[in-house]
Design a protein around this motif. Sequence first.
Motif, PDB file in Angstrom:
ATOM      1  N   GLU A  14       0.843  -1.192   0.000  1.00  0.00           N
ATOM      2  CA  GLU A  14       0.000   0.000   0.000  1.00  0.00           C
ATOM      3  C   GLU A  14       0.884   1.249   0.000  1.00  0.00           C
ATOM      4  N   SER A  16       0.114   4.300   0.415  1.00  0.00           N
ATOM      5  CA  SER A  16      -0.196   5.235   1.504  1.00  0.00           C
ATOM      6  C   SER A  16       0.523   4.842   2.791  1.00  0.00           C
ATOM      7  N   ARG A  19       4.177   5.889   2.359  1.00  0.00           N
ATOM      8  CA  ARG A  19       4.311   7.344   2.514  1.00  0.00           C
ATOM      9  C   ARG A  19       4.207   7.752   3.974  1.00  0.00           C
ATOM     10  N   ALA A  20       3.221   7.213   4.677  1.00  0.00           N
ATOM     11  CA  ALA A  20       3.017   7.588   6.078  1.00  0.00           C
ATOM     12  C   ALA A  20       4.216   7.187   6.936  1.00  0.00           C
ATOM     13  N   ARG A  36       7.200  -1.895  -3.066  1.00  0.00           N
ATOM     14  CA  ARG A  36       5.812  -2.353  -2.965  1.00  0.00           C
ATOM     15  C   ARG A  36       5.688  -3.858  -3.110  1.00  0.00           C
TER      16      ARG A  36
END
Length: 119
Positions: A14, A16, A19-20, A36
């Motif tokens: 994922e 996201s 990134r987080a 990924r």
Amino acid sequence: MTTNDKVLLIIDDEASVCRALSRILSRKATEIITARSIADAELILDTREVTHVLCDHLLGPGQPKGLDNAIYWKSEYPSIEKVIVLTGTDAAFNAPPEGVDKVLPKTTDPLQLAEFLQL
């Protein structure tokens, strides 16, 4: 790379999540690289001196399990100091297999992850 550099590889299907975690851990590591998939991670490991690995266990349908691959990385890539696998299964509460420093629940606070990784 100097002896004090901390290069963190985050592996999660994922974007996201990558990134987080990158944003939260950016002050702890010298450099953060994301992948990924296991295949992408191993391409990075083959070409970069990664010191820390944070890998999701379930990387999507048809993908190898993170834990199954992470157990070999420390022996295959000598620059790796710490390997942590994140999972939503009960494996988080069992002793980690050899080659993996910790198996933690996905709900672990990212700043605690940095402590476990010793970033």
